[in-house]
Design an enzyme around this catalytic site. Sequence first.
Site, PDB file in Angstrom:
ATOM      1  N   ARG A  37       0.806  -1.232   0.000  1.00  0.00           N
ATOM      2  CA  ARG A  37       0.000   0.000   0.000  1.00  0.00           C
ATOM      3  C   ARG A  37       0.835   1.277   0.000  1.00  0.00           C
ATOM      4  O   ARG A  37       0.356   2.351   0.353  1.00  0.00           O
ATOM      5  CB  ARG A  37      -0.971   0.031   1.177  1.00  0.00           C
ATOM      6  N   LYS A  43       3.111  11.916 -11.452  1.00  0.00           N
ATOM      7  CA  LYS A  43       2.324  10.932 -12.215  1.00  0.00           C
ATOM      8  C   LYS A  43       3.152   9.664 -12.339  1.00  0.00           C
ATOM      9  O   LYS A  43       4.258   9.676 -12.886  1.00  0.00           O
ATOM     10  CB  LYS A  43       2.019  11.450 -13.617  1.00  0.00           C
ATOM     11  N   GLU A  48       9.669  18.092 -25.144  1.00  0.00           N
ATOM     12  CA  GLU A  48       8.884  18.531 -23.975  1.00  0.00           C
ATOM     13  C   GLU A  48       9.286  19.952 -23.573  1.00  0.00           C
ATOM     14  O   GLU A  48       8.455  20.738 -23.111  1.00  0.00           O
ATOM     15  CB  GLU A  48       9.089  17.590 -22.782  1.00  0.00           C
ATOM     16  N   LYS A  56       7.063  23.376 -15.379  1.00  0.00           N
ATOM     17  CA  LYS A  56       6.220  22.218 -15.067  1.00  0.00           C
ATOM     18  C   LYS A  56       5.779  22.248 -13.607  1.00  0.00           C
ATOM     19  O   LYS A  56       4.607  22.020 -13.282  1.00  0.00           O
ATOM     20  CB  LYS A  56       6.964  20.910 -15.380  1.00  0.00           C
ATOM     21  N   GLU A 104      -4.881  17.477 -11.958  1.00  0.00           N
ATOM     22  CA  GLU A 104      -5.290  17.723 -13.342  1.00  0.00           C
ATOM     23  C   GLU A 104      -6.794  17.946 -13.498  1.00  0.00           C
ATOM     24  O   GLU A 104      -7.455  17.346 -14.333  1.00  0.00           O
ATOM     25  CB  GLU A 104      -4.832  16.564 -14.243  1.00  0.00           C
ATOM     26  N   ARG A 159      -3.524  21.888 -15.150  1.00  0.00           N
ATOM     27  CA  ARG A 159      -2.474  20.913 -15.474  1.00  0.00           C
ATOM     28  C   ARG A 159      -2.659  20.310 -16.867  1.00  0.00           C
ATOM     29  O   ARG A 159      -1.714  19.829 -17.474  1.00  0.00           O
ATOM     30  CB  ARG A 159      -2.415  19.813 -14.398  1.00  0.00           C
ATOM     31  N   ASN A 176      -0.635  18.670 -21.476  1.00  0.00           N
ATOM     32  CA  ASN A 176      -0.976  17.652 -22.474  1.00  0.00           C
ATOM     33  C   ASN A 176      -0.983  18.196 -23.893  1.00  0.00           C
ATOM     34  O   ASN A 176      -1.366  17.478 -24.825  1.00  0.00           O
ATOM     35  CB  ASN A 176      -2.356  17.051 -22.175  1.00  0.00           C
ATOM     36  N   HIS A 183      -0.184  15.982 -26.807  1.00  0.00           N
ATOM     37  CA  HIS A 183      -0.204  14.602 -26.309  1.00  0.00           C
ATOM     38  C   HIS A 183      -1.461  13.831 -26.671  1.00  0.00           C
ATOM     39  O   HIS A 183      -1.466  12.612 -26.591  1.00  0.00           O
ATOM     40  CB  HIS A 183      -0.021  14.582 -24.788  1.00  0.00           C
ATOM     41  N   HIS A 219       0.028  10.770 -28.079  1.00  0.00           N
ATOM     42  CA  HIS A 219      -0.062   9.459 -27.431  1.00  0.00           C
ATOM     43  C   HIS A 219      -0.655   8.406 -28.368  1.00  0.00           C
ATOM     44  O   HIS A 219      -0.223   7.259 -28.370  1.00  0.00           O
ATOM     45  CB  HIS A 219      -0.924   9.541 -26.165  1.00  0.00           C
ATOM     46  N   HIS A 235       8.962   8.834 -27.459  1.00  0.00           N
ATOM     47  CA  HIS A 235       7.869   9.652 -26.924  1.00  0.00           C
ATOM     48  C   HIS A 235       7.926  11.087 -27.483  1.00  0.00           C
ATOM     49  O   HIS A 235       6.934  11.611 -27.993  1.00  0.00           O
ATOM     50  CB  HIS A 235       7.937   9.663 -25.395  1.00  0.00           C
TER      51      HIS A 235
HETATM   52  N1  LIG Z   1       5.021  10.882 -15.504  1.00  0.00           N
HETATM   53  C1  LIG Z   1       4.987  11.866 -16.363  1.00  0.00           C
HETATM   54  O1  LIG Z   1       4.526  12.962 -16.046  1.00  0.00           O
HETATM   55  C2  LIG Z   1       5.568  11.663 -17.719  1.00  0.00           C
HETATM   56  C3  LIG Z   1       5.839  12.768 -18.542  1.00  0.00           C
HETATM   57  C4  LIG Z   1       6.429  12.554 -19.787  1.00  0.00           C
HETATM   58  C5  LIG Z   1       6.736  11.272 -20.176  1.00  0.00           C
HETATM   59  N2  LIG Z   1       6.454  10.221 -19.365  1.00  0.00           N
HETATM   60  C6  LIG Z   1       6.791   8.851 -19.765  1.00  0.00           C
HETATM   61  O2  LIG Z   1       8.208   8.759 -19.871  1.00  0.00           O
HETATM   62  C7  LIG Z   1       8.531   7.720 -20.791  1.00  0.00           C
HETATM   63  C8  LIG Z   1       9.579   8.208 -21.750  1.00  0.00           C
HETATM   64  O3  LIG Z   1      10.739   8.553 -20.999  1.00  0.00           O
HETATM   65  P1  LIG Z   1      12.189   8.434 -21.620  1.00  0.00           P
HETATM   66  O4  LIG Z   1      12.223   9.105 -22.916  1.00  0.00           O
HETATM   67  O5  LIG Z   1      13.129   8.852 -20.564  1.00  0.00           O
HETATM   68  O6  LIG Z   1      12.278   6.866 -21.942  1.00  0.00           O
HETATM   69  P2  LIG Z   1      13.143   5.659 -21.368  1.00  0.00           P
HETATM   70  O7  LIG Z   1      13.061   5.565 -19.905  1.00  0.00           O
HETATM   71  O8  LIG Z   1      12.742   4.493 -22.158  1.00  0.00           O
HETATM   72  O9  LIG Z   1      14.639   6.084 -21.740  1.00  0.00           O
HETATM   73  C9  LIG Z   1      15.027   6.151 -23.082  1.00  0.00           C
HETATM   74  C10 LIG Z   1      16.212   5.207 -23.373  1.00  0.00           C
HETATM   75  O10 LIG Z   1      17.405   5.739 -22.820  1.00  0.00           O
HETATM   76  C11 LIG Z   1      18.038   4.760 -21.998  1.00  0.00           C
HETATM   77  N3  LIG Z   1      18.777   5.509 -20.989  1.00  0.00           N
HETATM   78  C12 LIG Z   1      18.288   6.116 -19.895  1.00  0.00           C
HETATM   79  N4  LIG Z   1      19.248   6.856 -19.304  1.00  0.00           N
HETATM   80  C13 LIG Z   1      20.365   6.697 -20.029  1.00  0.00           C
HETATM   81  C14 LIG Z   1      21.682   7.232 -19.933  1.00  0.00           C
HETATM   82  N5  LIG Z   1      22.000   8.124 -18.984  1.00  0.00           N
HETATM   83  N6  LIG Z   1      22.583   6.861 -20.854  1.00  0.00           N
HETATM   84  C15 LIG Z   1      22.247   6.008 -21.855  1.00  0.00           C
HETATM   85  N7  LIG Z   1      21.026   5.497 -22.015  1.00  0.00           N
HETATM   86  C16 LIG Z   1      20.090   5.839 -21.104  1.00  0.00           C
HETATM   87  C17 LIG Z   1      16.913   3.907 -21.510  1.00  0.00           C
HETATM   88  O11 LIG Z   1      17.356   2.650 -21.080  1.00  0.00           O
HETATM   89  C18 LIG Z   1      16.043   3.816 -22.761  1.00  0.00           C
HETATM   90  O12 LIG Z   1      16.591   2.875 -23.636  1.00  0.00           O
HETATM   91  C19 LIG Z   1       7.237   7.336 -21.495  1.00  0.00           C
HETATM   92  O13 LIG Z   1       6.794   6.128 -20.945  1.00  0.00           O
HETATM   93  C20 LIG Z   1       6.286   8.470 -21.119  1.00  0.00           C
HETATM   94  O14 LIG Z   1       4.954   8.054 -21.069  1.00  0.00           O
HETATM   95  C21 LIG Z   1       5.892  10.396 -18.154  1.00  0.00           C
HETATM   96 ZN   LIG Z   2       5.202  13.877 -22.752  1.00  0.00          ZN
END
Ligand SMILES: NC(=O)c1ccc[n+]([C@@H]2O[C@H](COP(=O)([O-])OP(=O)(O)OC[C@H]3O[C@@H](n4cnc5c(N)ncnc54)[C@H](O)[C@@H]3O)[C@@H](O)[C@H]2O)c1
Ligand SMILES: [Zn+2]
Length: 350
Positions: free
Chosen positions: A110, A132, A174, A212, A222, A226, A230, A233, A237, A254
């Site tokens: 939990r 999030k 972003e 942000k 949201e 907030r 999006n 997005h 998405h 992304h």
């Molecule tokens: N929670 C939120 O508010 C929010 C906002 C935007 C995006 N997201 C989510 O975030 C995700 C995308 O994030 P992302 O682009 O970081 O993707 P990711 O976590 O897949 O990272 C991208 C790639 O880089 C690699 N990597 C990470 N750090 C590294 C480093 N320092 N050196 C070399 N390689 C490295 C990872 O292993 C992966 O292969 C999506 O799932 C999206 O939905 C969430």
């Molecule tokens: Zn995003």
Amino acid sequence: MQNKINITFGTESLLRFSQELQARNYSSLFLLVDTHTQEFCLKSFLTQTGLHHIEVLVMAAGEEHKNLQTCESLWHQLSERGADRNSALINLGGGVVTDLGGFVACTFKRGIDFFNVPTTLLAMVDASVGGKTGIDLGPLKNQIGIIEEPKQVLIDSQWLSTLPQEELHSGFAEMLKHGLISDENYWNQLRALPQLDAATLSKFIEPSVTIKKEVVLEDPRERSLRKVLNFGHTLGHAIESYYLTHPQKKRLLHGEAIAIGMVMESFLGVKCCGFSKHHAEEIKETFARYYPYVEIDTQDQKEILELLRHDKKNKSGRINFVLLEAISKPKIDVEVPQELFAKAFEFYGS
Ligand SMILES: NC(=O)c1ccc[n+]([C@@H]2O[C@H](COP(=O)([O-])OP(=O)(O)OC[C@H]3O[C@@H](n4cnc5c(N)ncnc54)[C@H](O)[C@@H]3O)[C@@H](O)[C@H]2O)c1
Ligand SMILES: [Zn+2]
């Protein structure tokens, strides 16, 4: 509920991290990495923090692993390795690790405390901030999740040195969004950058996080404001989901998907909110400079629009968009006539 967002910048906070954890007196500490951050960041993180008595959990890298099976495996590992209600989880990775790790922590017994150490530009400026957490449900993005702030987010641009160039570009999308929804000067400053390298982009992490954070603090759940985050997005998405489930097609990151989303939604702004055509063209040109053009044929479009109907932002079957009335003037909850979608694809392709 979310009046506190604890974010620190720079290597110093990493060096102090173990003392802060000690003060919190956790019964045990766990660290989640994916296979890439295990390779590129883990050793350095352990050396710099001095956190040697920590249980390391490893997940496969990539969006396709941001799902319930990965969570289940991690819950089992936490349980088998003796995690209790007073344990904490540190997420060292990109948005996939911080989203999924946050969700695993919030649901294990939990809820246990968690910390985010983002290692991609995208996670630094966006995913790790704002509470999030969540996972995908089949092809549908982020359908399952919880909003809960990490105890602390430790942002340090040192991790960007090993990040592939296209991942830097993905995070940059972003940041451009932050300019478009809230600060025209910032938008102009970013789109004038001669090159997108880690050193250049590092200077803009804090301003983007500030944008942000201010939005999230005002409306953590949201209900209204907030939603501006999006922008790009709703279509983005759907496009991301579509390419994720069609591995024979080009793989889209992304940021690359929401870049297309922002171009298309700028066009929708022209049609529905009086956004200037000139600015929509400027946005299209800017994104075209940084992101590869993606061919989206009519069959792709049909399936993308099908996915659009499942967006979490839909209310009673209506698809709501965040559109721009002007740069830095977003309008939320705009209903778009369906016949404009084909024209928006056309605008992107023209
Ligand atoms: N929670 C939120 O508010 C929010 C906002 C935007 C995006 N997201 C989510 O975030 C995700 C995308 O994030 P992302 O682009 O970081 O993707 P990711 O976590 O897949 O990272 C991208 C790639 O880089 C690699 N990597 C990470 N750090 C590294 C480093 N320092 N050196 C070399 N390689 C490295 C990872 O292993 C992966 O292969 C999506 O799932 C999206 O939905 C969430
Ligand atoms: Zn995003």
